[in-house]
Design a protein around this motif. Structure first.
Motif, short mmCIF file in Angstrom:
data_model
loop_
_atom_site.label_atom_id
_atom_site.label_comp_id
_atom_site.label_asym_id
_atom_site.label_seq_id
_atom_site.Cartn_x
_atom_site.Cartn_y
_atom_site.Cartn_z
N MET A 71 0.86 -1.18 0.00
CA MET A 71 0.00 0.00 0.00
C MET A 71 0.90 1.23 0.00
O MET A 71 2.00 1.20 0.56
N PHE A 72 0.43 2.29 -0.62
CA PHE A 72 1.22 3.50 -0.74
C PHE A 72 0.48 4.67 -0.10
O PHE A 72 -0.74 4.76 -0.18
N TRP A 73 1.25 5.57 0.47
CA TRP A 73 0.70 6.80 1.04
C TRP A 73 1.29 7.99 0.30
O TRP A 73 2.52 8.10 0.15
N TYR A 74 0.39 8.89 -0.14
CA TYR A 74 0.80 10.08 -0.87
C TYR A 74 0.34 11.33 -0.13
O TYR A 74 -0.67 11.32 0.59
N THR A 121 6.00 3.50 1.27
CA THR A 121 5.37 2.23 0.91
C THR A 121 5.16 1.44 2.20
O THR A 121 6.13 1.24 2.96
N ALA A 122 3.93 1.02 2.41
CA ALA A 122 3.60 0.25 3.62
C ALA A 122 3.66 -1.23 3.29
O ALA A 122 2.89 -1.73 2.49
N GLU A 160 8.90 -2.93 8.28
CA GLU A 160 8.79 -1.47 8.39
C GLU A 160 8.49 -0.84 7.05
O GLU A 160 8.91 -1.36 6.00
N ALA A 161 7.84 0.29 7.10
CA ALA A 161 7.54 1.01 5.87
C ALA A 161 8.83 1.55 5.25
O ALA A 161 9.84 1.78 5.94
N THR A 162 8.80 1.73 3.96
CA THR A 162 9.93 2.30 3.22
C THR A 162 9.60 3.73 2.87
O THR A 162 8.65 3.99 2.13
#
Lengths: 113, 114
Positions: B32-35, B48-49, B54-56
């Motif tokens: 999943m991505f956060w913008y 990037t989750a 851990e998230a990148t």
């Protein structure tokens, strides 16, 4: 920044006219997508063109892709007031083989009745 | 296709506080991505989750400011910590489609920090 560039930044036209937006990107891609966003709301997917395609149509939309120039264009024909929105291109990044999208800077389209 | 439920849709927060945004997907997805979309700007990827790790984070974004959770393959949260007016933006989550198909986006969270 890896972000792609779009031009023009803003475009104002009359209903019935055609609108053309251009997008340039920086890396090799698998595909390029175009999205619309109305008044800062969620994104609406318009069309996806693959790297081995040169042109694609969907209703009043025509998209071209030139991978040698790393550029794409979106043409909206016979525009309507309802087409007023921001338009973004987005690409994946082949060298990094991830699914994340890199967005262009966007074009704000205003269509006057 | 995927349907994403994102909430809250909007919030007005005091500076110095934190807000947690949730995204629920109707199917299992690996990434999943956060913008973030600052006013009048385009979308910029925050992180990037990844489920189970851990998230990148992208350049310019750090875990202390934007902690992310990914407890399972259908859910993720993004927290905006110690907020300032500069954090006023729309935050969107996204999941990729199948190869060479469209990505899917939540409806966004419009955050105003006062």
């Amino acid at each position: 920044s890896q972000q792609g560039e779009e031009d023009p930044q803003a475009l104002s036209i009359q209903e019935g006219e055609n609108a053309t937006m251009n997008c340039s990107y920086k890396t090799s891609i698998n595909n390029l997508q175009w999205y619309r966003q109305n008044s800062g709301r969620g994104l609406v997917h318009l069309i996806l063109i693959r790297s081995n395609e040169r042109e694609k149509h969907s209703g009043r939309l025509r998209v071209t892709l030139d991978t040698s120039k790393k550029s794409s264009s979106l043409l909206i024909t016979a525009s309507r007031a309802a087409d007023t929105a921001s338009y973004f291109c987005a690409t994946d990044e082949v060298p990094y083989n991830t699914d994340k999208l890199i967005f262009g800077t966007g074009t704000r389209l205003q269509v006057f009745p | 296709s995927a349907v994403i439920s994102q909430k809250p849709s909007r919030d007005i927060c005091q500076r110095g506080t934190s807000l947690t945004i949730q995204c629920q997907v109707d199917s299992q997805v690996t990434m999943m991505f956060w913008y973030r979309q600052q006013p009048g700007q385009s979308l910029t990827l925050i992180a990037t989750a990844n489920q189970g790790s851990e998230a990148t984070y992208e350049s310019g974004f750090v875990i202390d400011k934007f902690p992310i959770s990914r407890p399972n393959l259908t859910f993720s949260t993004l927290t905006v910590s110690n907020m300032s007016p500069e954090d006023s933006s729309i935050y969107l989550c996204s999941v990729p489609g199948q190869v060479n198909t469209e990505a899917f986006f939540g409806q966004g969270t419009r955050l105003t920090v006062v």
